[in-house]
Scaffold this active site. Structure first.
Site, PDB file in Angstrom:
ATOM      1  CE  LYS A   1     -23.803 -36.315 -24.200  1.00  0.00           C
ATOM      2  NZ  LYS A   1     -24.087 -36.907 -22.896  1.00  0.00           N
TER       3      LYS A   1
ATOM      4  CE  LYS B   1     -19.832 -36.546 -24.110  1.00  0.00           C
ATOM      5  NZ  LYS B   1     -20.630 -36.980 -23.024  1.00  0.00           N
TER       6      LYS B   1
HETATM    7  C1  PBG Z   1     -24.215 -39.360 -20.309  1.00  0.00           C
HETATM    8  C2  PBG Z   1     -22.904 -39.204 -20.956  1.00  0.00           C
HETATM    9  C3  PBG Z   1     -22.427 -39.845 -22.113  1.00  0.00           C
HETATM   10  C4  PBG Z   1     -21.097 -39.447 -22.235  1.00  0.00           C
HETATM   11  C5  PBG Z   1     -20.824 -38.574 -21.188  1.00  0.00           C
HETATM   12  N1  PBG Z   1     -21.967 -38.425 -20.433  1.00  0.00           N
HETATM   13  C6  PBG Z   1     -23.033 -40.829 -23.010  1.00  0.00           C
HETATM   14  C7  PBG Z   1     -24.125 -40.477 -23.909  1.00  0.00           C
HETATM   15  O1  PBG Z   1     -24.577 -39.347 -23.994  1.00  0.00           O
HETATM   16  O2  PBG Z   1     -24.582 -41.422 -24.533  1.00  0.00           O
HETATM   17  C8  PBG Z   1     -20.144 -39.909 -23.291  1.00  0.00           C
HETATM   18  C9  PBG Z   1     -18.715 -39.823 -22.921  1.00  0.00           C
HETATM   19  C10 PBG Z   1     -17.795 -40.588 -23.783  1.00  0.00           C
HETATM   20  O3  PBG Z   1     -18.144 -41.137 -24.837  1.00  0.00           O
HETATM   21  O4  PBG Z   1     -16.626 -40.661 -23.391  1.00  0.00           O
HETATM   22  N2  PBG Z   1     -25.258 -38.706 -20.896  1.00  0.00           N
END
Ligand code: PBG
Length: 332
Positions: free
Chosen positions: A201, A254
């Site tokens: 991520k 992601k």
């Molecule tokens: C929580 C999380 C996030 C997303 C999914 N889980 C936000 C972040 O990390 O700031 C983002 C999902 C999206 O942008 O659709 N940690």
């Protein structure tokens, strides 16, 4: 043999031939719909549904509307819904995350009761629940305390499993959280609950609309001390391999669109099923361009989702999931 004996266009000349040699397919059963469930709504919009300005077509849902939305997802043949909770109150620790009566726990129970066959995947993170918006608890110096956060995440995951979650998906990027969650789940009688790890991520600009939706923008600093540097691909493979070692059943990459190379790389490196998260900013770009008349939404969305499958995603999490399922049903 090359041209003129070889003519690549021969197998493209009719819909039948193109179908015969198509390498990748897209089906509703591989798509997961993310949903925002809010404990409290402002009252704007239709009853139980509050529009999200940066994500046209997506709303914050009341518990009741979340059940209705899950029913639509089930009717459309989607694989699962993925739940994000928006608590009425946030605190320093993010205690709403592991509250047995928290918004995700309540929504999970209600959806599983109404639609037992639909999979419910829960997001395991603290950022929607902390008043500072970071994904874990803070040390005195403002940095996120990894090990203290990991035990709270494990506690959160167990509370989701207890509420009936079919799978838990940690998205916080703390080190060691997959192992800790596995151990806690096993110890509490949830040895059969799989973990979908957000392994790779990245600290991405494409989460902007989500943070708007969840009110989870960090009140200071950014997430670069725990989410990955977009410049790093080898590190993504390493993250996925570590999560595999710690007991992840599936791994995620992601965002998705700018990371197709890593979907492929992680798939090759781990042999685990791979999910790609077509995130909020990727959704918002397509919606904005389509609204302006700059591109054909349906064609663009199906092309994007197909390309993620081609890159190697077994599962795709996308805000386009409902539309895509409808379009796929029309095509067949
Ligand atoms: C929580 C999380 C996030 C997303 C999914 N889980 C936000 C972040 O990390 O700031 C983002 C999902 C999206 O942008 O659709 N940690």
């Amino acid at each position: 043999m090359a041209f003129p004996q070889t003519r690549m266009r021969r197998l493209r000349s009719s819909a039948g031939l193109r179908g015969l040699v198509r390498e990748t397919d897209l089906r509703a059963g591989a798509l997961v719909l993310p949903m925002f469930v809010a404990e409290e709504l402002s009252g704007a919009g239709d009853a139980g549904r509050e529009p999200i300005a940066t994500m046209p077509g997506v709303q914050r849902l009341s518990l009741q509307e979340a059940v209705a939305e899950a029913a639509v997802a089930a009717e459309l043949g989607l694989a699962a819904v993925m739940l994000f909770g928006i608590p009425a109150e946030k605190d320093e620790q993010g205690s709403g995350a592991w509250d047995e009566e928290g918004v995700v726990q309540l929504a999970t129970r209600a959806i599983k009761q109404a639609r037992p066959e639909l999979l419910v995947i829960t997001d395991v993170c603290l950022c929607e629940y902390t008043d500072h918006g970071h994904c874990g608890v803070l040390r005195g110096d403002g940095a996120v305390d990894n090990d203290a956060t990991v035990s709270l995440l494990a506690r959160t995951a167990v509370s989701h499993a207890r509420a009936g979650a079919d799978m838990v998906a940690p998205s916080d990027m703390m080190d060691g959280r997959v192992g800790a969650i596995r151990e806690e789940l096993d110890g509490e009688g949830f040895a059969d609950t799989p973990i979908l790890a957000y392994s790779a991520k990245f600290a991405s600009a494409f989460y902007g609309p989500f943070r708007d939706a969840a009110g989870s923008t960090p009140s200071f600093g950014d997430r670069r001390a725990y989410q990955m540097d977009p410049a790093n691909g080898r590190e993504a493979e390493r993250e996925a391999l570590l999560d595999l070692q710690e007991g992840a059943d599936m791994v995620m990459v992601k965002p998705a669109l700018a990371y197709g190379d890593l979907i492929s790389a992680v798939k090759r490196a781990t042999l685990l099923p791979v999910a790609a998260y077509n995130v909020s900013g990727e959704y918002a770009m397509v919606k904005a361009a389509a609204a302006a008349g700059y591109l054909d939404e349906r064609a663009a969305v199906l092309e994007i989702l197909t390309s993620l499958r081609r890159a190697g995603a077994d599962t795709i999490v996308s805000y386009h999931a409902k539309d895509a399922a409808r379009w796929l049903a029309e095509q067949s």
